[in-house]
Design a protein around this motif. Structure first.
Motif, PDB file in Angstrom:
ATOM      1  N   ILE A 131      -5.131  -2.595  11.003  1.00  0.00           N
ATOM      2  CA  ILE A 131      -3.787  -2.211  10.275  1.00  0.00           C
ATOM      3  C   ILE A 131      -3.459  -3.911  10.159  1.00  0.00           C
ATOM      4  N   HIS A 132      -3.543  -4.612  10.993  1.00  0.00           N
ATOM      5  CA  HIS A 132      -2.994  -5.978  10.798  1.00  0.00           C
ATOM      6  C   HIS A 132      -4.003  -6.642   9.689  1.00  0.00           C
ATOM      7  N   ARG A 133      -5.224  -6.696   9.723  1.00  0.00           N
ATOM      8  CA  ARG A 133      -6.183  -7.079   8.825  1.00  0.00           C
ATOM      9  C   ARG A 133      -6.075  -6.479   7.442  1.00  0.00           C
ATOM     10  N   LEU A 134      -5.595  -5.264   7.390  1.00  0.00           N
ATOM     11  CA  LEU A 134      -5.226  -4.672   6.005  1.00  0.00           C
ATOM     12  C   LEU A 134      -3.944  -5.295   5.369  1.00  0.00           C
ATOM     13  N   LEU A 135      -3.065  -5.360   6.548  1.00  0.00           N
ATOM     14  CA  LEU A 135      -1.847  -6.120   5.767  1.00  0.00           C
ATOM     15  C   LEU A 135      -2.091  -7.652   5.363  1.00  0.00           C
ATOM     16  N   THR A 136      -2.994  -8.164   5.732  1.00  0.00           N
ATOM     17  CA  THR A 136      -3.530  -9.697   5.548  1.00  0.00           C
ATOM     18  C   THR A 136      -4.054  -9.564   4.171  1.00  0.00           C
ATOM     19  N   GLN A 137      -4.808  -8.587   3.957  1.00  0.00           N
ATOM     20  CA  GLN A 137      -5.551  -8.403   2.697  1.00  0.00           C
ATOM     21  C   GLN A 137      -4.468  -8.171   1.636  1.00  0.00           C
ATOM     22  N   MET A 138      -3.374  -7.421   1.721  1.00  0.00           N
ATOM     23  CA  MET A 138      -2.259  -7.101   0.880  1.00  0.00           C
ATOM     24  C   MET A 138      -1.304  -8.319   0.887  1.00  0.00           C
ATOM     25  N   ASN A 139      -1.515  -9.408   1.668  1.00  0.00           N
ATOM     26  CA  ASN A 139      -0.860 -10.637   1.666  1.00  0.00           C
ATOM     27  C   ASN A 139       0.721 -10.356   2.056  1.00  0.00           C
ATOM     28  N   ILE A 140       0.654  -9.224   3.258  1.00  0.00           N
ATOM     29  CA  ILE A 140       2.028  -9.041   3.673  1.00  0.00           C
ATOM     30  C   ILE A 140       2.243  -9.777   5.001  1.00  0.00           C
ATOM     31  N   LYS A 141       3.179 -10.545   5.148  1.00  0.00           N
ATOM     32  CA  LYS A 141       3.371 -11.453   6.154  1.00  0.00           C
ATOM     33  C   LYS A 141       4.264 -11.044   7.197  1.00  0.00           C
ATOM     34  N   VAL A 142       4.832  -9.651   7.142  1.00  0.00           N
ATOM     35  CA  VAL A 142       5.885  -9.132   8.190  1.00  0.00           C
ATOM     36  C   VAL A 142       5.340  -9.372   9.433  1.00  0.00           C
ATOM     37  N   GLN A 143       4.227  -8.992   9.669  1.00  0.00           N
ATOM     38  CA  GLN A 143       3.414  -8.787  11.084  1.00  0.00           C
ATOM     39  C   GLN A 143       3.660  -9.944  11.973  1.00  0.00           C
ATOM     40  N   HIS A 144       3.904 -11.161  11.094  1.00  0.00           N
ATOM     41  CA  HIS A 144       4.088 -12.556  11.883  1.00  0.00           C
ATOM     42  C   HIS A 144       5.555 -12.950  12.117  1.00  0.00           C
ATOM     43  N   LEU A 145       6.312 -12.231  11.707  1.00  0.00           N
ATOM     44  CA  LEU A 145       7.612 -12.389  11.803  1.00  0.00           C
ATOM     45  C   LEU A 145       8.260 -11.397  12.677  1.00  0.00           C
ATOM     46  N   ILE A 146       7.671 -10.241  12.922  1.00  0.00           N
ATOM     47  CA  ILE A 146       8.030  -9.210  13.927  1.00  0.00           C
ATOM     48  C   ILE A 146       7.025  -9.177  15.277  1.00  0.00           C
ATOM     49  N   SER A 147       7.781  -9.377  16.321  1.00  0.00           N
ATOM     50  CA  SER A 147       6.986  -9.743  17.478  1.00  0.00           C
ATOM     51  C   SER A 147       5.926  -8.535  18.028  1.00  0.00           C
ATOM     52  N   ASP A 148       6.295  -7.087  17.697  1.00  0.00           N
ATOM     53  CA  ASP A 148       5.519  -6.178  17.624  1.00  0.00           C
ATOM     54  C   ASP A 148       5.408  -5.174  16.507  1.00  0.00           C
ATOM     55  N   ILE A 149       4.595  -5.016  15.890  1.00  0.00           N
ATOM     56  CA  ILE A 149       4.288  -4.223  14.600  1.00  0.00           C
ATOM     57  C   ILE A 149       4.337  -2.696  15.074  1.00  0.00           C
ATOM     58  N   GLU A 150       4.123  -2.576  16.352  1.00  0.00           N
ATOM     59  CA  GLU A 150       4.186  -1.077  16.786  1.00  0.00           C
ATOM     60  C   GLU A 150       5.318  -0.602  17.483  1.00  0.00           C
ATOM     61  N   GLY A 151       6.312  -1.502  17.079  1.00  0.00           N
ATOM     62  CA  GLY A 151       7.754  -0.996  17.482  1.00  0.00           C
ATOM     63  C   GLY A 151       8.396  -0.149  16.844  1.00  0.00           C
ATOM     64  N   VAL A 152       9.500   0.316  16.962  1.00  0.00           N
ATOM     65  CA  VAL A 152      10.181   1.379  15.972  1.00  0.00           C
ATOM     66  C   VAL A 152      10.348   0.720  14.484  1.00  0.00           C
ATOM     67  N   GLY A 153      10.857  -0.482  14.395  1.00  0.00           N
ATOM     68  CA  GLY A 153      11.305  -1.110  13.060  1.00  0.00           C
ATOM     69  C   GLY A 153       9.803  -1.218  12.278  1.00  0.00           C
ATOM     70  N   GLY A 154       8.985  -1.856  13.076  1.00  0.00           N
ATOM     71  CA  GLY A 154       7.474  -1.991  12.437  1.00  0.00           C
ATOM     72  C   GLY A 154       6.895  -0.877  11.707  1.00  0.00           C
ATOM     73  N   MET A 155       6.893   0.190  12.834  1.00  0.00           N
ATOM     74  CA  MET A 155       6.317   1.490  12.272  1.00  0.00           C
ATOM     75  C   MET A 155       7.031   2.144  11.071  1.00  0.00           C
ATOM     76  N   LYS A 156       8.075   2.100  10.988  1.00  0.00           N
ATOM     77  CA  LYS A 156       8.993   2.437   9.840  1.00  0.00           C
ATOM     78  C   LYS A 156       8.792   1.821   8.626  1.00  0.00           C
ATOM     79  N   LEU A 157       8.629   0.453   8.704  1.00  0.00           N
ATOM     80  CA  LEU A 157       7.925  -0.229   7.798  1.00  0.00           C
ATOM     81  C   LEU A 157       6.564   0.220   7.131  1.00  0.00           C
ATOM     82  N   LEU A 158       5.562   0.301   8.025  1.00  0.00           N
ATOM     83  CA  LEU A 158       4.068   0.641   7.790  1.00  0.00           C
ATOM     84  C   LEU A 158       4.147   2.114   7.202  1.00  0.00           C
ATOM     85  N   ARG A 159       4.870   2.978   7.828  1.00  0.00           N
ATOM     86  CA  ARG A 159       4.930   4.461   7.045  1.00  0.00           C
ATOM     87  C   ARG A 159       5.614   4.339   5.780  1.00  0.00           C
ATOM     88  N   ALA A 160       6.824   3.677   5.476  1.00  0.00           N
ATOM     89  CA  ALA A 160       7.263   3.415   4.197  1.00  0.00           C
ATOM     90  C   ALA A 160       6.351   3.031   3.018  1.00  0.00           C
TER      91      ALA A 160
END
Length: 457
Positions: free
Chosen positions: A158-187
């Motif tokens: 998923i991190h690799r796919l976000l990099t392909q999409m040039n989305i950098k939010v995973q670098h600003l959020i300490s844990d993409i698997e957290g509540v906020g990170g998963m809400k963004l991914l599902r949206a």
């Protein structure tokens, strides 16, 4: 030189296991040598099919065999071990390196006969195998770990796919698997691509990054193919997460069985009730168990080991699934530490020290103690202070092994003696150590001519 007289030493080995057997284990072929109740030795072979294995066990039981030894070959020994254990045969599982080191013309006779001969004379050392419930627990924990690794691999993709999409939010959020990170991914997987709309779904106060930085990081290339791939990856993630929770239920059921053997039925019901009440939280820590295992562990072990700084539920379950609760197999803590390969192993030759043996250890209990020691690198407890001190003077590897050894000794003492953990004992040792170091520094200063009683301006 003085002769002391005639010796009574007999140059023959006594028979310790009269009705014994030796089994050479293979994937599809089992070679068996045994001595029956009439004193005669026999040799036969069997396939690895379940029906033939049952016949093999029946043959040994009918011949009066009470002890059997077999080599730990891969996972092929496990099914035969289970059948012989259920039949009441005492099984000695041996490390291949142990019996192959005994000098003999092994090539002239079959492996099973060689194992049989050594076992009959009591020359083979048994490997530690935990009780049946703990082996069941170990299987569930192992498979849960496999699924956990697969979930982690999915997150990496998923991190690799976000990099392909040039989305950098995973670098600003300490844990993409957290509540906020998963809400963004599902949206994003649902087709939402507007950064402002995405930010309305999360609580910005929980993040260190500013709103402007998050808006910039969510500007990417939202192609349909990437969104579809993200949907598929999230389905994989949800599947592995569900599998982990399923294994959690199996682990909890097994802990209930073990607890039922230790305490009465009424007390066991109270423990389950307390664990259920504590486990009603909506969220639980990433990769941790979804139920409260602390109450079960407290009853099974007889002490509350969670009070020790480095111990947690996951680590303790990993240990008891391998070790069990019967520590009488190791007479002392030193024996236990040696079995874990955490004791110093000095190499000597001609009275000279040549270094230490370095071996790769696959024991899950050893790895658990090492991980627990590693978690103390930033702790203010006495063992954390020791870890940093050894790490600075002798390196992190030596520090990790030394602290892991102390944790293993602590585990053995607390469980074997049913003794509650008292952190003040370690604090007293630390204070005494500091006093000795201060006294040593004072003596050294006096030798150099300094009067430390006077304050230096």
């Amino acid at each position: 030189m003085e002769k002391l007289g005639k010796s009574n030493l007999k140059m023959e080995l006594p028979m310790l296991n009269f009705h014994s057997a030796g089994i050479d284990v293979g994937s599809m072929l089992m070679s068996v040598s045994y001595t029956s109740s009439d004193g005669n030795s026999y040799l036969f072979e069997s396939t690895g099919f379940t029906g033939d294995l049952k016949k093999l066990v029946q043959e040994l039981v009918g011949a009066g065999v009470t002890d059997a030894a077999m080599e730990a070959t891969g996972v092929y020994w496990m099914s035969l071990y289970e059948l012989m254990e259920d039949a009441g045969i005492k099984v000695t599982l041996i490390n291949p390196a142990h019996f192959k080191n005994v000098a003999a013309q092994k090539t002239d006779i079959k492996d099973c006969q060689w194992i049989h001969q050594l076992h009959a004379h009591g020359l083979l050392r048994n490997s530690h195998i935990a009780a049946d419930h703990f082996r069941e627990l170990r299987n569930y924990i192992h498979e849960r770990g496999v699924v956990q690794n697969q979930k982690s691999d999915t997150l990496n993709r998923i991190h690799r796919l976000l990099t392909q999409m040039n989305i950098k939010v995973q670098h600003l959020i300490s844990d993409i698997e957290g509540v906020g990170g998963m809400k963004l991914l599902r949206a994003i997987a649902q087709g939402i691509s507007d950064p402002g709309e995405l930010l309305t779904l999360i609580d910005l106060k929980r993040f260190k990054a500013s709103r402007e930085e998050l808006l910039e990081s969510l500007q990417g290339i939202y192609k349909k193919q990437f969104v579809i791939l993200l949907q598929m990856k999230l389905k994989e993630y949800d599947f592995f997460k569900e599998q982990m929770i399923g294994y959690d239920r199996l682990i909890e059921d097994t802990l209930k069985k073990v607890t039922a053997q230790v305490v009465s039925q009424q007390e066991n019901g109270q423990i389950e009730k307390e664990a259920a009440e504590k486990g009603k939280t909506k969220y639980f820590r990433k990769n941790q168990y979804s139920f409260d295992a602390g109450e079960y562990l407290k009853q099974i072990l007889g002490v509350d080991l969670i009070a020790v700084e480095a111990f947690d539920e996951k680590m303790l379950l990993d240990i008891i699934s391998v070790v069990g609760t019967d520590l009488s197999k190791w007479p002392t803590a030193e024996h236990f530490v040696s079995w874990l390969k955490l004791s110093p192993r000095m190499k000597k030759s001609g009275g000279k020290k040549l270094g230490h043996d370095k071996k790769t250890i696959n024991n899950p209990a050893t790895q658990a103690f090492r991980l627990a020691a590693r978690s103390l690198w930033n702790s203010k407890c006495p063992l954390g202070v020791l870890y940093r001190k050894l790490s600075a003077t002798k390196g992190s590897k030596t520090a990790n092994k030394a602290v892991a050894r102390k944790l293993a000794c602590l585990f053995y003492i607390l469980v074997a003696r049913r003794q509650e953990y008292d952190p003040s004992l370690y604090q007293k040792k630390q204070i005494n150590q500091e006093k000795r170091e201060i006294a040593k520094m004072k003596k050294m200063a006096e030798k150099l001519g300094f009067d430390i009683k006077k304050k230096v301006a």
